[in-house]
Every structure is written in C-alpha cells, then in structure tokens.
Design an enzyme around this catalytic site. Structure first.
Site, PDB file in Angstrom:
ATOM      1  CG  ASN A  85      16.455  11.097 -21.004  1.00  0.00           C
ATOM      2  OD1 ASN A  85      16.955  11.122 -19.795  1.00  0.00           O
ATOM      3  ND2 ASN A  85      15.913  12.575 -20.632  1.00  0.00           N
ATOM      4  CG  ASP A  88      17.454  25.444 -22.749  1.00  0.00           C
ATOM      5  OD1 ASP A  88      18.396  26.232 -21.719  1.00  0.00           O
ATOM      6  OD2 ASP A  88      18.600  25.447 -23.556  1.00  0.00           O
TER       7      ASP A  88
HETATM    8  O1  PMT Z   1      21.058  10.397 -14.279  1.00  0.00           O
HETATM    9  P1  PMT Z   1      22.139   9.387 -14.381  1.00  0.00           P
HETATM   10  O2  PMT Z   1      21.499   8.471 -15.365  1.00  0.00           O
HETATM   11  O3  PMT Z   1      23.036   8.987 -13.577  1.00  0.00           O
HETATM   12  O4  PMT Z   1      23.290   9.895 -15.759  1.00  0.00           O
HETATM   13  C1  PMT Z   1      23.500  11.361 -15.626  1.00  0.00           C
HETATM   14  C2  PMT Z   1      23.753  12.506 -16.489  1.00  0.00           C
HETATM   15  C3  PMT Z   1      24.071  11.688 -18.121  1.00  0.00           C
HETATM   16  C4  PMT Z   1      22.259  12.510 -16.936  1.00  0.00           C
HETATM   17  C5  PMT Z   1      24.323  13.524 -16.395  1.00  0.00           C
HETATM   18  O5  PMT Z   1      25.547  13.023 -16.155  1.00  0.00           O
HETATM   19  C6  PMT Z   1      23.728  15.045 -17.276  1.00  0.00           C
HETATM   20  O6  PMT Z   1      24.842  14.902 -18.148  1.00  0.00           O
HETATM   21  N1  PMT Z   1      23.391  15.902 -17.451  1.00  0.00           N
HETATM   22  C7  PMT Z   1      22.934  16.943 -18.582  1.00  0.00           C
HETATM   23  C8  PMT Z   1      21.279  16.194 -19.261  1.00  0.00           C
HETATM   24  C9  PMT Z   1      21.688  16.809 -20.732  1.00  0.00           C
HETATM   25  O7  PMT Z   1      20.536  17.466 -21.174  1.00  0.00           O
HETATM   26  O8  PMT Z   1      22.615  17.107 -21.139  1.00  0.00           O
HETATM   27  P2  PMT Z   1      22.428  18.448 -22.711  1.00  0.00           P
HETATM   28  O9  PMT Z   1      23.747  18.274 -23.142  1.00  0.00           O
HETATM   29  O10 PMT Z   1      21.622  18.014 -23.531  1.00  0.00           O
HETATM   30  O11 PMT Z   1      21.710  19.693 -21.893  1.00  0.00           O
HETATM   31  C10 PMT Z   1      22.719  20.822 -21.312  1.00  0.00           C
HETATM   32  C11 PMT Z   1      22.455  21.028 -20.185  1.00  0.00           C
HETATM   33  O12 PMT Z   1      21.067  22.312 -20.447  1.00  0.00           O
HETATM   34  C12 PMT Z   1      22.039  20.485 -19.191  1.00  0.00           C
HETATM   35  O13 PMT Z   1      22.262  21.173 -17.940  1.00  0.00           O
HETATM   36  C13 PMT Z   1      20.418  20.616 -18.931  1.00  0.00           C
HETATM   37  O14 PMT Z   1      20.262  20.553 -17.673  1.00  0.00           O
HETATM   38  C14 PMT Z   1      20.432  22.368 -19.680  1.00  0.00           C
HETATM   39  N2  PMT Z   1      18.906  21.833 -20.244  1.00  0.00           N
HETATM   40  C15 PMT Z   1      19.069  20.568 -21.081  1.00  0.00           C
HETATM   41  C16 PMT Z   1      17.155  20.692 -22.230  1.00  0.00           C
HETATM   42  C17 PMT Z   1      16.513  22.346 -21.262  1.00  0.00           C
HETATM   43  N3  PMT Z   1      15.461  22.394 -22.337  1.00  0.00           N
HETATM   44  N4  PMT Z   1      16.481  22.776 -20.016  1.00  0.00           N
HETATM   45  C18 PMT Z   1      17.968  22.575 -19.561  1.00  0.00           C
HETATM   46  O15 PMT Z   1      18.218  22.933 -18.705  1.00  0.00           O
END
Ligand code: PMT
Length: 406
Positions: free
Chosen positions: A217, A314
C-alpha cells in the site's frame, strides 16, 4: 528546508540566542537560524572575534537575526547586553562551538561577549561542536566535554565523522541541520514523556509473491515518523519498527527495519512487554500471497496468473490481548467510508485499545503520502475530538497529549 510533515507550530514567539565561534562551519548557523525563524522562533546572535572572520554580522542581520552582537564594549549594545539573553531567550545555542570556546565555557571564563552571556544564562545551553578531529580527541577537549555535560542545563551534541575542510578524516564535523534543529526544539520543550518507553510501528509492509513483485500500500511512513519525532522531543525513549520507508528519524530513536507483516508481528510482539506505550501507525497488509515463488514469474505465462491470499496476523489485536496493567495501546484506523466515529469505535473495542486515531484516506490533504492529516481521536472513556487539517507532526503532538490523559 524542514520536511513539511515534521513542521511544528507550538514554538511561535519563543527566542533562541545563537553564539557563533570561529570555525569553517560558522556559515551553517545561518541555515539553522532560518529554520528556527520558519518555525516562528525569534533569533538573536553573538559572534566571537574569530566567528566574525567566518560569517558577518551583516549576513545574519539581513536574514532577520536581531540583534547581532560582536563585542562586549560596543556602543551599539545596551550597557547590560552581556546579561540580556537570560531575560529574553528560552535557549542559548552555541553553534559552532570551537575547542577554545568550550574550554572557556567549562572553566567559566567570561572574556568575550559569547562566553560571558553563556556564563550568565540560566536556561538550557545547547553546544554544537565543530573542529578538527585532533582538537576533538585532545585530552583537554575530552575533559571539557565531560565537565560541561555534567551540568544539568547543558547538552553537548556529538560531532559527526567524515572528511574535514582540511582533508583530514575523522570525528569533528557539525551534525546535520535536521539533528541540530530538532535538538534545539527538544531543549525548548516540556519533557512530559520522559521515563516512558514508546514502541511505534510505521510504514507499509510488503508481501512478495515472487522475488520482484509484492502486495503492499502507499504508506510513506510520514505519520509514524512524526509520532516518533514528537515523542522523542518530549523526552520519551522511542523504538520504531519500520516497514520499507526512507523517512527521517532522529538519531536517538532506535530503528528496526522489517519487510513483511509477519516480520513486523514477531518484532512487535517480542519487545511489547518492555514498553509503556504502543502506537501502531503502520499500514499492515491484511493479506499475503499464499505461496511465494522462488523464481521470477514469467510474463509469457501471465494469462494464467492468479494469486491466492492468506490472512496475516493482526498485530494490534495480539498486543491488545497481551496488554498488562499500566500499558497503553494506541491504534489507527484508515477509512474510506463516511461513518468514521462508528468504524473507529468498533476497532477501539475489538483490539482492546486505549485510544484510536481515525483518518480518512480519500479526502484532500489526509491519509497516505500527504505531509498533512486530519484525525478523529476517540479514547476508551468515550471522549472524542476531531483535529482539523494540520502537519502530521502537529497531529502527533496532539496524539501524545491525548495518550497522556487517557
Ligand atoms: O504513512 P503515511 O503515508 O504518513 O500515511 C499514514 C497512514 C494513513 C498509514 C496512517 O495515518 C494510518 O491510518 N495508519 C493505519 C493504517 C491501517 O492499516 O489502518 P487499518 O484500519 O487497516 O488498521 C487498523 C489498525 O490495526 C492500525 O493501527 C494497524 O496498524 C493495525 N493492524 C492492521 C492490520 C494488521 N494485520 N495488523 C495490525 O496491527
């Protein structure tokens, strides 16, 4: 000069007094003054006689440094100019600091305007040395650095290694502008995260399906770097687990680079018990190709290409399940659908978080690859706040305020 995602607005109206002594690196003081001014910080300066041989009072004044003092007994100065920075400045920055100036500072010798002002200055003193390696490693300079570093209000930065102006190789070069600038901001900041160990994940992950192609991504790591910077500025000990990204991090931030979600999972789970706060900003790939080919997939067989995926672990959920009393966990939510609050609340509960930071990834200026962001903060007490569009560093600052009060 300063990357836009790392710009901070809370220092406006502060004053830094810059002491410039005689080294070829003196011209770099101009860039540091300009970076401070661009942050809304007022600058003034004092040049030693040797410093004034390398850059002039006029160059500094033309760039808005005001006042610029050069001698103790000048009619241009007020009669008490040798004491003034103490009343007006929040930080005295000595850049470059020569071996001679450091020796005087260590001994309390006040025979020029710079060393006299530094002796009288009650606030934080940041010393940035630059000199030939033979001078830096001389026993007298080493003793002076130890002596100065013992003082509560003094910090001496380590010079860099490299090629000197005279062609010698070794330690003695002025550190890079970003390091000096952010160390100065740290000296101006409250240290309310001091004593806390913070683990931050950032950047994307890559899931390879052959040796050259991967599923990923656009995360640039900027948001996570802004969080790491602001936590370090406020005194925390920070470790970052970084997916593939080349974002700048302060030198004192510990950095571990990983590629895939499973590597990030192992690294984060391993060290989580040692940390007080975990903040997980990485855009982790939820899926990975079921099988990774060992040879490059040939274009000729592309018509038959289909990739099957497995789920990745996760990371955040696993850490939430292994959270001990006293640990705080901050997660992110990257959403494209309108109901940010509802979606954020679901993730907060499901992953046992203390705070969630939810951003839109499909609005101008927010989300991936942008230097700015806007963020909905929601804590487990049910308190929430929508932060408007601002630099990622300003957002990071607010996230730490919220983490502390959660
Ligand atoms: O890096 P930049 O270009 O500055 O962009 C910033 C950003 C948009 C990446 C950042 O602000 C952001 O939103 N990060 C989280 C991205 C994400 O994966 O969101 P999610 O809604 O899919 O996941 C929710 C949470 O679970 C996040 O804290 C993620 O780190 C965590 N996660 C998700 C999937 C996974 N397999 N393991 C995780 O720990």
């Amino acid at each position: 000069m300063i990357p836009q995602h790392l710009t901070l607005t809370q220092y406006q109206g502060r004053r830094v007094h810059v002491g410039i002594s005689g080294s070829i690196a003196a011209y770099k003081a101009i860039d540091v003054c300009r970076a401070l001014q661009a942050t809304g910080i007022e600058t003034s300066a004092v040049l030693t006689a040797a410093g004034a041989r390398f850059i002039t009072k006029w160059s500094l004044e033309a760039l808005g440094v005001d006042p610029v003092q050069t001698s103790m007994f000048s009619r241009e100065n007020s009669i008490f100019a040798h004491l003034e920075p103490g009343q007006n400045a929040s930080l005295m920055l000595i850049l470059p600091a020569t071996a001679n100036t450091m020796a005087k500072l260590a001994a309390g010798i006040a025979d020029n305007m710079l060393t006299c002002q530094a002796l009288a200055f009650p606030g934080p003193l940041l010393i940035v040395p630059a000199m030939n390696p033979n001078l830096w490693f001389s026993p007298a300079t080493e003793e002076n650095v130890v002596r100065l570093s013992r003082r509560e209000n003094v910090r001496v930065m380590q010079p860099e290694s490299g090629e000197m102006a005279c062609g010698d190789l070794g330690r003695g070069k002025l550190p890079p502008l970003l390091d000096i600038y952010f160390q100065a901001l740290k000296s101006l900041s409250k240290q309310d995260l001091s004593g806390l160990k913070i683990l931050i994940s950032l950047g994307p992950t890559r899931e390879f399906f052959d040796p050259v192609r991967f599923w990923s991504n656009p995360s640039s790591g900027m948001m996570g770097a802004a969080l790491a910077l602001t936590a370090w500025i406020r005194g925390a000990k920070v470790r970052c687990v970084c997916g593939p990204t080349d974002v700048w991090l302060p030198g004192s931030v510990e950095r571990q680079d990983v590629i895939s979600a499973r590597e990030m999972y192992e690294s984060c789970l391993d060290c989580w018990p040692d940390f007080d706060i975990g903040c997980f900003c990485a855009a982790v790939s939820d899926f990975r190709p079921k099988t990774a080919m060992t040879q490059k997939f040939k274009k000729a067989s592309a018509s038959g290409l289909s990739v099957e995926f497995d789920s990745n672990p996760d990371i955040l959920k696993a850490l939430g399940e292994n959270k001990r009393a006293g640990q705080r966990l901050v997660g992110f939510a990257a959403e494209s659908e309108p109901d940010l609050l509802v979606l954020a609340k679901e993730k907060l509960d499901k992953k046992n978080l203390d705070l969630i930071c939810a951003n839109k990834i499909n609005e101008p200026g927010t989300g991936f690859t942008q230097p700015t962001n806007s963020m909905l903060l929601l804590n487990k007490k049910g308190e929430s706040r929508q932060l408007p569009l601002m630099s990622k560093a300003d957002i990071g600052w607010q996230i730490w305020d919220w983490t502390l009060k959660t």
